[in-house]
Design a protein around this motif. Structure first.
Motif, mmCIF file in Angstrom:
data_model
loop_
_atom_site.group_PDB
_atom_site.id
_atom_site.type_symbol
_atom_site.label_atom_id
_atom_site.label_comp_id
_atom_site.label_asym_id
_atom_site.label_seq_id
_atom_site.Cartn_x
_atom_site.Cartn_y
_atom_site.Cartn_z
ATOM 1 N N CYS A 57 51.293 79.072 33.079
ATOM 2 C CA CYS A 57 50.557 79.285 31.821
ATOM 3 C C CYS A 57 51.990 79.457 30.936
ATOM 4 O O CYS A 57 53.042 80.395 30.980
ATOM 5 C CB CYS A 57 50.017 80.234 31.827
ATOM 6 S SG CYS A 57 48.753 80.789 30.779
ATOM 7 N N PRO A 59 52.848 79.072 26.003
ATOM 8 C CA PRO A 59 51.882 79.129 25.385
ATOM 9 C C PRO A 59 52.577 77.288 24.309
ATOM 10 O O PRO A 59 52.487 77.150 23.234
ATOM 11 C CB PRO A 59 52.517 80.007 24.354
ATOM 12 C CG PRO A 59 53.380 80.275 24.957
ATOM 13 C CD PRO A 59 53.841 79.946 25.753
ATOM 14 N N PHE A 102 47.366 78.390 27.247
ATOM 15 C CA PHE A 102 46.756 79.975 26.931
ATOM 16 C C PHE A 102 45.541 79.335 26.816
ATOM 17 O O PHE A 102 44.502 80.814 27.480
ATOM 18 C CB PHE A 102 46.923 80.939 25.293
ATOM 19 C CG PHE A 102 48.668 81.248 25.906
ATOM 20 C CD1 PHE A 102 49.097 81.151 27.217
ATOM 21 C CD2 PHE A 102 48.743 81.930 25.010
ATOM 22 C CE1 PHE A 102 50.483 81.780 27.293
ATOM 23 C CE2 PHE A 102 49.944 82.731 25.515
ATOM 24 C CZ PHE A 102 51.112 82.778 26.482
ATOM 25 N N GLU A 103 44.703 78.776 26.541
ATOM 26 C CA GLU A 103 43.024 78.150 25.977
ATOM 27 C C GLU A 103 43.060 78.175 27.674
ATOM 28 O O GLU A 103 41.410 78.337 27.892
ATOM 29 C CB GLU A 103 43.189 77.180 24.600
ATOM 30 C CG GLU A 103 43.639 77.591 23.595
ATOM 31 C CD GLU A 103 42.434 78.878 22.831
ATOM 32 O OE1 GLU A 103 40.779 78.897 23.810
ATOM 33 O OE2 GLU A 103 42.724 79.323 22.825
ATOM 34 N N LEU A 105 43.943 78.828 30.092
ATOM 35 C CA LEU A 105 43.060 80.400 30.799
ATOM 36 C C LEU A 105 41.757 80.745 30.751
ATOM 37 O O LEU A 105 41.150 80.652 31.672
ATOM 38 C CB LEU A 105 44.150 81.608 30.498
ATOM 39 C CG LEU A 105 45.211 81.113 31.231
ATOM 40 C CD1 LEU A 105 46.093 82.775 31.041
ATOM 41 C CD2 LEU A 105 45.484 81.361 32.438
ATOM 42 N N LYS A 106 41.390 80.154 29.772
ATOM 43 C CA LYS A 106 39.848 80.302 30.261
ATOM 44 C C LYS A 106 38.733 80.101 30.118
ATOM 45 O O LYS A 106 37.729 80.205 31.591
ATOM 46 C CB LYS A 106 39.630 80.483 27.996
ATOM 47 C CG LYS A 106 40.060 81.588 26.902
ATOM 48 C CD LYS A 106 39.536 81.239 26.036
ATOM 49 C CE LYS A 106 40.070 82.625 25.186
ATOM 50 N NZ LYS A 106 39.713 82.519 23.585
ATOM 51 N N LEU A 122 53.957 83.718 34.173
ATOM 52 C CA LEU A 122 53.526 83.601 32.784
ATOM 53 C C LEU A 122 55.106 83.081 32.143
ATOM 54 O O LEU A 122 55.867 83.675 32.171
ATOM 55 C CB LEU A 122 52.957 84.854 32.060
ATOM 56 C CG LEU A 122 53.094 84.725 30.244
ATOM 57 C CD1 LEU A 122 52.312 83.316 29.837
ATOM 58 C CD2 LEU A 122 52.346 85.865 29.125
ATOM 59 N N GLU A 139 47.004 85.879 21.719
ATOM 60 C CA GLU A 139 47.795 86.664 22.758
ATOM 61 C C GLU A 139 46.983 88.136 23.427
ATOM 62 O O GLU A 139 46.755 88.194 24.581
ATOM 63 C CB GLU A 139 49.139 87.581 22.133
ATOM 64 C CG GLU A 139 49.542 86.336 21.030
ATOM 65 C CD GLU A 139 50.561 84.841 21.440
ATOM 66 O OE1 GLU A 139 51.351 85.035 22.775
ATOM 67 O OE2 GLU A 139 49.768 83.850 20.954
ATOM 68 N N THR A 142 45.181 86.224 26.074
ATOM 69 C CA THR A 142 45.344 86.032 27.201
ATOM 70 C C THR A 142 45.419 87.120 28.030
ATOM 71 O O THR A 142 45.779 87.201 29.802
ATOM 72 C CB THR A 142 46.873 85.724 26.373
ATOM 73 O OG1 THR A 142 46.631 83.735 25.957
ATOM 74 C CG2 THR A 142 47.560 85.100 28.023
#
Length: 613
Positions: A57, A59, A102-103, A105-106, A122, A139, A142
């Motif tokens: 993961c 950003p 990061f998005e 991960l949702k 990460l 952040e 996350t």
């Protein structure tokens, strides 16, 4: 935090070579923080090639795309990728490797039901803090999402932000591993202090354009350069000022619509580029923003690296303790004789607030934010929805200038945003590093991979012509144009409003908050607009705190009203004299002067207070 050192044997350059060294055969990326110390040591590659189900993961989409190009059997999860794509990938692999934003991960929270045998890396985790200046909500969310996984490696070569990050729950009581390299490649830094660093960058570009190349003592020329900045606007202005042509420059920035529009306006042929893979041709000049500070690889045969830091603006200051270390490892080819050199161009600054004042300000801001959070979480469902919208809009406009209040969509609660709080501390400390000049800057670079003994140079006579050439549409012009559109009617006008509002959403927020007439009174100046909005939001918060004190219908002495307002103003950081008539003039109450009977039977001057419904 327990610190564990791992000795890397002499002769080992990459972690992927671990099976060739007896002492490292059992090494794997740990559950905790891993300080690689060195960039380009193959830690991310190890995560992509080991036997575990892994989510890498980051950003930085550029980093993810760059790694995906090098490992095409991985799954790239960025904007536009949906669950059917993921299901298809998972059906053809027993060892999934997900490169996720990061998005993303949702989405994975929903798509992966059983997370027990998954690991998360990460990558370049220091950006949790470095990015908190413009997207702290992301952040925080996350960090909340990562709590779903029992094995997380926080990976970086520059985790020099421990004093900030260890204040977060995710980093309490986890192990800290640090690689000890027996053989360290030294990066030599050449210091150049400039009154106007961006002008210095323009001179460098002109130098390469005119084929006046830097040389090593042996006469070897650097015919390519990579210049790192922290502003897409600066990149666009540098291209205009130097008249660089599309075939001469590679522009590596985040692929947002705003950036694309800015680059397209430079003329035919200009576009956001990509990082050439090993063996592909490089252009003479490469201009980069922080989208490639971390994790991306360059394979130029002769490129020299320049880093430009203008500390007079937070957004264009390079953190030499973190980002400069990342930049140092970007040139990968050992055959490039310039790979171990960085030219660092910077200026120094002065501080507007001393340490004691800052500590008082930030403490009060944190405390009052938590008070509001507690109240907001107790609102009715209908009032809560309205408050969520208000908080989102306020932070879009003010970037947590007044408080740290956020709504966390993962926990579905209002919270005091710890990332925004820590970033404000970090930004203050960073400004003081530059205030301290070269001595303090070198102190921040105590890293075995840096040679910081080079003589400092001072660039004194930069061309004044460059500043005159550099120009762009000012915010005031853009704001004025938006207000004029809103005052007109017609289909074309509506389209123009929508297009301008989409590219610059803050214009719509400002207009809907203040209205065109007020913005005109403020001469369309963004700083004045933000200050006005900030003042209005503080008034709203004063009203909220007054409501909490149930003063409606009360008779209160003038002295007690002043003390009450003084207390509220202090909590909100407002430098304002407390006057009893403020209740009527500013905060929506009607007041009527009269005598107030005290407990001892005496009478003092005061007011009967009534809330205006």
């Amino acid at each position: 935090m327990r610190k564990i050192e791992i000795n890397v044997p002499n002769g080992m350059k990459y972690l992927t070579e671990k099976n060739e060294f007896e002492s490292m055969k059992s090494f794997e990326l740990p559950n905790g923080i891993l300080n690689k110390v060195a960039t380009g040591c193959g830690a991310t590659t190890l995560a992509l090639e080991d036997e575990h189900k892994t989510i890498i993961c980051s950003p930085r989409n550029r980093l993810l795309e760059n790694k995906h190009e090098q490992h095409p059997d991985s799954f790239l999860l960025v904007a536009g990728v949906n669950e059917p794509d993921f299901i298809e990938y998972m059906s053809h692999t027993s060892r999934p490797k997900i490169l996720s934003s990061f998005e993303g991960l949702k989405k994975l929270k929903r798509w992966i039901v059983d997370k027990s045998d998954w690991r998360v890396v990460l990558d370049e985790f220091q950006f949790l803090l470095l990015d908190a200046g413009f997207k702290p909500d992301v952040e925080c969310e996350t960090l909340e999402l990562l709590k779903d996984y029992s094995y997380v490696t926080y990976l970086s070569a520059t985790p020099l932000l421990d004093k900030y990050l260890e204040q977060l729950d995710n980093f309490k009581n986890i192990d800290y591993y640090e690689l000890q390299w027996e053989a360290a490649r030294k990066i030599k830094i050449e210091w150049k202090k400039a009154k106007k660093p961006i002008e210095a960058a323009a001179e460098i570009m002109k130098m390469y354009k005119d084929e006046v190349y830097p040389k090593l003592e042996k006469g070897i020329e650097s015919k390519e350069c990579v210049i790192f900045l922290n502003s897409v606007t600066n990149i666009a202005n540098l291209i205009k000022a130097t008249k660089i042509q599309p075939e001469e420059v590679n522009i590596i920035v985040a692929g947002t619509s705003e950036n694309e529009n800015m680059i397209e306006k430079l003329g035919v042929g200009f576009e956001i580029g990509r990082i050439p893979l090993k063996g592909e041709k490089h252009k003479k000049i490469t201009l980069c923003t922080s989208t490639v500070y971390a994790g991306c690889d360059f394979y130029s045969e002769n490129a020299l690296t320049f880093v430009v830091s203008d500390c007079h603006k937070k957004s264009t200051t390079v953190d030499i303790a973190t980002e400069l270390v990342q930049i140092a490892g970007r040139q990968r080819l050992e055959s490039n004789p310039f790979r171990n050199f960085i030219v660092f161009i910077y200026n120094s600054t002065t501080s507007e607030i001393n340490g004691k004042e800052f500590e008082t300000m930030i403490r009060d801001k944190w405390e009052i934010s938590n008070e509001f959070v507690e109240s907001y979480n107790g609102l009715s469902p209908k009032a809560k929805l309205k408050k969520i919208e208000e908080v989102h809009k306020e932070q879009r406009m003010l970037y947590y200038d007044n408080d740290y209040i956020m709504y966390n969509e993962v926990t579905e609660k209002f919270e005091a945003n710890k990332m925004a709080y820590l970033y404000e501390r970090y930004a203050y400390d960073l400004q003081h590093i530059y205030k301290g000049g070269i001595t303090v800057i070198k102190e921040q670079l105590k890293n075995p991979f840096f040679d910081i003994t080079g003589k400092q140079e001072y660039i004194d006579n930069m061309s004044e012509q460059v500043e005159a050439i550099i120009s762009k549409e000012s915010f005031a012009d853009r704001m004025k144009r938006y207000c004029e559109y809103r005052n007109k009617k017609g289909v074309c006008i509506n389209m123009s409003i929508e297009e301008l509002g989409h590219r610059y959403p803050e214009l719509k927020d400002y207009y809907e908050t203040l209205g065109g007439d007020k913005i005109k009174d403020l001469h369309f100046k963004e700083k004045k607009i933000i200050n006005e909005i900030s003042d209005r939001k503080k008034i709203d918060k004063v009203c909220f705190l007054l409501d909490q004190r149930n003063i409606d219908g009360q008779k209160i002495t003038t002295d007690d009203i002043k003390r009450m307002l003084s207390d509220i103003y202090a909590k909100l950081g407002m430098k304002k004299a407390a006057v009893a008539t403020n209740l009527q003039d500013l905060y929506g109450y009607e007041i009527k002067y009269g005598k107030v009977r005290m407990k001892d039977g005496s009478r003092k001057g005061g007011y009967e207070i009534k809330k205006v419904k």
